[in-house]
Write a protein that holds these residues in place. Structure first.
Motif, PDB file in Angstrom:
ATOM      1  N   VAL A 506       0.830  -1.203   0.000  1.00 20.12           N
ATOM      2  CA  VAL A 506       0.000   0.000   0.000  1.00 20.12           C
ATOM      3  C   VAL A 506       0.866   1.255   0.000  1.00 20.12           C
ATOM      4  O   VAL A 506       0.557   2.245  -0.693  1.00 20.12           O
ATOM      5  N   GLN A 509       1.738   2.784  -3.166  1.00 21.89           N
ATOM      6  CA  GLN A 509       0.654   3.381  -3.949  1.00 21.89           C
ATOM      7  C   GLN A 509       0.189   4.717  -3.391  1.00 21.89           C
ATOM      8  O   GLN A 509      -0.767   5.302  -3.900  1.00 21.89           O
ATOM      9  N   TYR A 514      -7.576   9.615  -7.327  1.00 25.12           N
ATOM     10  CA  TYR A 514      -8.800   8.817  -7.402  1.00 25.12           C
ATOM     11  C   TYR A 514      -9.934   9.714  -7.893  1.00 25.12           C
ATOM     12  O   TYR A 514     -10.258  10.721  -7.269  1.00 25.12           O
ATOM     13  N   ARG A 588      -8.387  -9.487  -0.819  1.00 21.76           N
ATOM     14  CA  ARG A 588      -7.637  -8.239  -0.617  1.00 21.76           C
ATOM     15  C   ARG A 588      -7.721  -7.741   0.823  1.00 21.76           C
ATOM     16  O   ARG A 588      -7.408  -6.573   1.086  1.00 21.76           O
ATOM     17  N   GLU A 591      -4.772  -5.891   2.411  1.00 18.48           N
ATOM     18  CA  GLU A 591      -4.556  -4.601   1.748  1.00 18.48           C
ATOM     19  C   GLU A 591      -5.619  -3.584   2.172  1.00 18.48           C
ATOM     20  O   GLU A 591      -5.313  -2.435   2.500  1.00 18.48           O
ATOM     21  N   LEU A 592      -6.887  -4.003   2.150  1.00 19.68           N
ATOM     22  CA  LEU A 592      -7.963  -3.095   2.559  1.00 19.68           C
ATOM     23  C   LEU A 592      -7.777  -2.638   3.995  1.00 19.68           C
ATOM     24  O   LEU A 592      -7.997  -1.465   4.327  1.00 19.68           O
ATOM     25  N   TRP A 595      -5.197   0.103   4.102  1.00 22.57           N
ATOM     26  CA  TRP A 595      -5.737   1.388   3.671  1.00 22.57           C
ATOM     27  C   TRP A 595      -6.532   2.048   4.798  1.00 22.57           C
ATOM     28  O   TRP A 595      -6.439   3.264   5.017  1.00 22.57           O
ATOM     29  N   ILE A 689     -10.583   5.017   0.530  1.00 20.57           N
ATOM     30  CA  ILE A 689     -11.083   3.669   0.850  1.00 20.57           C
ATOM     31  C   ILE A 689     -12.350   3.366   0.048  1.00 20.57           C
ATOM     32  O   ILE A 689     -12.520   2.258  -0.464  1.00 20.57           O
ATOM     33  N   LYS A 692     -11.530   2.295  -3.310  1.00 21.02           N
ATOM     34  CA  LYS A 692     -11.179   0.872  -3.353  1.00 21.02           C
ATOM     35  C   LYS A 692     -12.439   0.003  -3.375  1.00 21.02           C
ATOM     36  O   LYS A 692     -12.482  -1.017  -4.068  1.00 21.02           O
ATOM     37  N   GLU A 695     -13.673  -0.008  -6.889  1.00 23.90           N
ATOM     38  CA  GLU A 695     -12.929  -0.964  -7.721  1.00 23.90           C
ATOM     39  C   GLU A 695     -13.477  -2.380  -7.553  1.00 23.90           C
ATOM     40  O   GLU A 695     -13.636  -3.121  -8.530  1.00 23.90           O
TER      41      GLU A 695
END
Length: 1002
Positions: A506, A509, A514, A588, A591-592, A595, A689, A692, A695
């Protein structure tokens, strides 16, 4: 070369030895005689607990409560409350004793005295003394019986650093006094000397978790550093005194980190040659055999032996319950026979490697001890290399029989006051009265062949058994069968590793742009904002494009165009999109979680739990929509009736920053799965968030125009979407002020608007926890600290008031302050952090203003300093807060806790209900009547008893309140989706010319 003996050889010798031992334990059964012939109430309590499972539960609950009761009247009242349950049949003697009208009466006083004395007598069967002086007398008596000892200090849960330091100091004092006393002891060859080696006369047993109040596997490095500092002090002093130290094993969550810390410490140059130290293995754990093999391999590398104490394990109920609630694999064997078989396998493993390890076999099962002796005899294991251990007050006759046969026996002797020792007592009572207990079966005169038979197992006793094996979870038929996803178990190294890797990914990135999603396309905007890391506001998490009002209108038009096709999409297809989204989130999740930690400053464990909640919302609402889509059928002769649902139209979701993924996801997917086209406007501080989430929904297959991600200014874009005539549903979570404005605006009919808007709003709370005089203060302090300062008090369910009854007020607040002082404050990416930042500068300023108001109207009990490089506010506790004070009435949304003193439980309820909110509330009590009354009278949507008040779970604990906490059905509950739907009834007359179709007739 290690000798290997056939199991059959061991078995024959095991039976021979076991029969001799059993015969010795069955002589002069004074215990049974006392049950039959004597009037000892402590024996009667045990006998009654064995005879009735229902009485056993109520009796043990009363015993658990007893140390907190301060008068005979209280004891008598609780006796009646616990044992007066009509569903429990009482023995005549007990029923007669409870037959008093008033707890203050003479019969009430007599009952209280009789039972409390009996419980104390019972406790001191298992507790070797209340102070060191008594303990020294106990161990000197044991030594006269040729038994060695190890001393364990009972105590309150270590929840403050002051208590952790005290724990160390008390052990240093204990060793000092025991060693001083031992100077007068004569040497007893059976226990003080083995194979020509003199053994330490004094041994103590300690728990690693008690050396650091914030001991946590997630913070493995920090926990190791803090614990190791204190262990070094203990071991150095023990060496100076010539005392031995043994490390106990506790709950499964601490097992791996405990072993890792001890291995590292005892491999260091300072302690590598020490052989007067021990480690414990619990045979009821599925991976204990592998752990033993690993320890033996490590001891070979170390080159100097240590003791491994093998026990069955004392936390079976707790481990199974926790694993079931968490949806984690069961770490323990479900079948006691599997534990027994595993115990024998590990016994063999230890004794076959006796040149590397000293074995201490801890059991009251005659067969288990006989097995160890049989193996030791077969392998000619030197006497220094193994000993037998029993608990004080249990297996006394077995211990004597072992001593008589020349074996070294060590008695595990807990000592301490009755109150902190109660948890230990309950564990011993559970063990003694369990149907599967060898002690109980022996007392019940089970046949010798049955008592000594090899364990017959229904599951593998080896670690190859799949860890997915768990107790079946079969909900009653009237309950949902939905099972949520499991949070990550950070006691597992793999989970910690995944989390660390996710932060690395993360961080690569950070700073990306966004853009909003309108009609299936990402669109450029004229306005951008930076989303900052509240732990370090110089760090930009991402740049977010904010839509204009014109772009909001374009999004609304796209949603209107997509609605006809989306509403016709079968419910099953819509539900499957949610399930795919859940699968993507699962893939994910680390990763989430990262974030969430970085964008809104939520600690790692809480961020992980939020991802679980988002996944659960997707899967639960998918199931619920399929259920609702079936409708309700009510047919009569000649007529069909269908109760069905249809989507309302366009839904505007306005989500908060404090649960940026879970709440945004929950409201959004609820609107989508019910067939509504949905516009998601997130809080500006958490828009990365929700990008995300966007996505994930796109990847899951949400059609173009059906879902749109529209970050923007609340005062402009949010207000425009709320007032738009084509908006049908507004789902909002946020402040009371904004929520009320939305209600007012939505109630105004606009030109060309042909429907009434539905508002679903959750608007916060001023949540209280009541702590009464019977509460378990260990639980209460921990629960209040978690509820008040978890996520820096920024959960709408957070505890901002704690209402404490006068008798325990001073004790409670003292421990509360010390526990809060012990919390770690810092960047939430750090695994040691319990309290992170607040969301932004405005929030910090507002909270600081409230703190100043609190100082003017109440006493400041604690104000912790906070780091400067983020939006930090240290936890603050006010005491003696007036119930109508500003900080007791207004929602602060920060780490500020008001402690209110009340005289009785009625006043506590009145104060708890004395705000405009009704969201969550809690009670810590062991008084059944208080619990029952609060369930009826405590006016909150979510009421929690004897646990923290945050962390509601989808389906299991649907979340939401009433009054000014909001309206609408509970999120994650069985009627939540109905708010996004219009119900319709369709009735058809199917009669034609006097006839109608009949089922089964052509």
């Amino acid at each position: 070369m290690v000798l290997q003996a056939q199991s059959s050889t061991y078995e024959a010798k095991t039976q021979e030895i076991a029969k001799k031992l059993l015969s010795a334990t069955q002589e002069n059964r004074s215990f049974l005689a006392s049950l039959r012939d004597q009037m000892r109430w402590d024996d009667k309590l045990l006998a009654w607990a064995m005879s009735s499972p229902g009485l056993r539960v109520q009796l043990f609950r009363f015993i658990d409560t007893l140390p907190a009761l301060r008068s005979k009247a209280e004891i008598a009242a609780h006796l009646q409350e616990y044992l007066g349950d009509k569903t429990v049949e009482l023995p005549a003697a007990l029923k007669g004793m409870l037959n008093f009208a008033n707890p203050d009466s003479v019969p009430g006083q007599v009952a209280a005295t009789t039972v409390s004395t009996a419980v104390e007598t019972l406790a001191f069967k298992y507790i070797s003394g209340e102070n060191i002086k008594q303990v020294i007398k106990t161990v000197e008596k044991l030594r006269k019986e040729k038994m060695a000892f190890t001393i364990d200090l009972l105590g309150e849960a270590v929840i403050t650093e002051a208590e952790a330091q005290s724990y160390l100091e008390r052990y240093l004092e204990l060793m000092q006094q025991l060693v001083a006393a031992s100077q007068n002891w004569t040497t007893i060859p059976a226990i003080d000397v083995a194979d020509g080696e003199e053994l330490p006369k004094v041994q103590v047993s300690v728990k690693l978790t008690a050396f650091y109040s914030q001991f946590d596997p997630l913070d493995a490095q920090g926990s190791e550093e803090r614990v190791s500092d204190r262990i070094r002090i203990l071991l150095r002093r023990a060496q100076e005194l010539g005392a031995a130290v043994h490390f106990d094993m506790e709950q499964y969550a601490y097992k791996d980190i405990t072993l890792n810390i001890l291995k590292k410490l005892l491999l260091s140059a300072e302690f590598r040659q020490r052989t007067d130290i021990g480690i414990t293995i619990q045979a009821y754990l599925r991976d204990s055999e592998q752990d033993t093999q690993d320890l033996i391999a490590w001891l070979k590398q170390r080159g100097y032996p240590l003791t491994i104490r093998l026990v069955k394990g004392a936390y079976w109920d707790q481990e199974t319950i926790k694993a079931t609630q968490k949806h984690w694999p069961q770490p323990v064997y479900n079948d006691k026979a599997a534990t027994d078989a595993n115990f024998e396998a590990i016994t063999q493993l230890l004794l076959e490697n006796h040149q590397y390890v000293y074995a201490a076999i801890g059991s009251h099962n005659v067969r288990s001890q006989a097995r160890a002796i049989a193996i030791a005899q077969s392998l000619n294991v030197p006497r220094r290399r193994f000993e037998m251990q029993v608990l004080y007050g249990m297996g006394d006759k077995l211990a004597k029989a072992l001593v008589d046969q020349g074996y070294r026996v060590r008695v595990y002797c807990p000592y301490g006051e009755l109150l902190p020792g109660m948890a230990y007592l309950i564990r011993r009572l559970l063990e003694n009265t369990a149907n599967s207990s060898f002690l109980r079966q022996n007392l019940e005169n089970r046949p010798v062949e049955e008592l000594l038979a090899p364990p017959i197992i229904t599951e593998s006793p080896h670690t190859s058994a799949p860890l997915s094996t768990s107790l079946p979870i079969t909900p009653p038929p009237h309950l949902s069968s939905f099972l949520g996803v499991a949070d990550r178990d950070f006691a597992q190294e793999e989970a910690r590793s995944h989390s660390a890797q996710a932060f690395q990914v993360v961080r690569q990135q950070l700073g990306k742009t966004y853009l909003p999603l309108i009609n299936g396309e990402y669109v450029n905007t004229s306005q951008m904002i930076d989303s900052l890391n509240p732990s370090n506001f110089s760090e930009v998490i991402g740049k977010v494009g904010l839509i204009s009002v014109e772009q909001a209108q374009a999004a609304m038009e796209a949603a209107k165009a997509a609605f006809p096709a989306w509403r016709r999409t079968p419910a099953k297809e819509r539900a499957d999109i949610l399930r795919r989204a859940a699968d993507l989130m699962t893939q994910r999740r680390a990763e989430l979680s990262a974030w969430i930690v970085l964008e809104v400053g939520k600690p790692v464990k809480e961020a992980d739990a939020e991802v679980s909640e988002a996944i659960d919302f997707c899967r639960y609402y998918a199931e619920e929509m399929e259920r609702l889509d079936k409708g309700v059928i009510y047919d009569v002769s000649g007529e069909t009736n269908r109760y069905i649902y249809q989507p309302r139209g366009i839904a505007v979701v306005i989500s908060p920053w404090n649960f940026p993924l879970a709440i945004a996801c929950g409201m959004t997917v609820a609107a989508l799965v019910t067939g509504n086209c949905t516009l998601l406007k997130p809080a500006e501080t958490s828009s990365v968030i929700t990008a995300k989430l966007t996505e994930i929904l796109i990847a899951a297959g949400i059609p173009k125009g059906v879902f749109q991600y529209v970050p923007g200014k609340g005062s402009q874009v949010g207000a425009y979407l709320v007032s738009h005539p084509d908006t049908h549903v507004i789902a909002f979570t946020g402040s009371q002020e904004v929520g009320c404005r939305i209600f007012a605006e939505a109630a105004t009919l606009k030109p060309n608007q042909r429907h009434m808007k539905r508002v679903i709003a959750e608007m916060g709370g001023k949540n209280a926890i009541i702590v009464d005089e019977s509460a378990d203060l260990d639980q209460a302090v921990i629960g209040v600290v978690q509820s008040a300062f978890g996520y820096s008090g920024q959960k709408c369910s957070a505890c901002s008031r704690v209402i404490v009854l006068q008798p325990i007020y001073d004790t409670f607040i003292k421990r509360l302050v010390e526990a809060t002082k012990s919390l770690n404050i810092g960047e939430t990416e750090l695994p040691s952090t319990q309290v992170g930042p607040v969301i932004d500068a405005n929030a910090r300023s507002r909270i600081l203003e409230y703190i100043e108001k609190g100082k003017a109207e109440s006493q400041l009990a604690l104000e912790l300093p906070a780091p400067q490089q983020g939006y930090f506010v240290g936890p603050v506790i006010f005491s003696d807060v007036p119930p109508d004070g500003i900080i007791a009435q207004q929602e602060i949304f920060g780490p500020v806790l008001a402690v209110i003193r009340v005289q009785d439980f009625q006043e506590a309820l009145a104060v708890a209900n004395g705000t405009n909110y009704a969201l969550t509330g809690g009670l810590y009590s062991r008084t059944p009547s208080h619990i029952e009354q609060a369930q009826t009278e405590f006016a909150v949507g979510n009421f929690y008893i004897n646990r923290n008040i945050t962390g509601a779970i989808v389906a299991r604990q649907p979340f939401g309140g009433f009054n000014l906490s909001g309206v609408g059905s509970k999120a994650g509950g069985p009627d939540y989706l109905q708010q996004f739907l219009e119900p319709r009834t369709i009735t058809e007359n199917i009669q034609r010319q006097g006839f109608a179709p009949i089922d089964g007739v052509d």
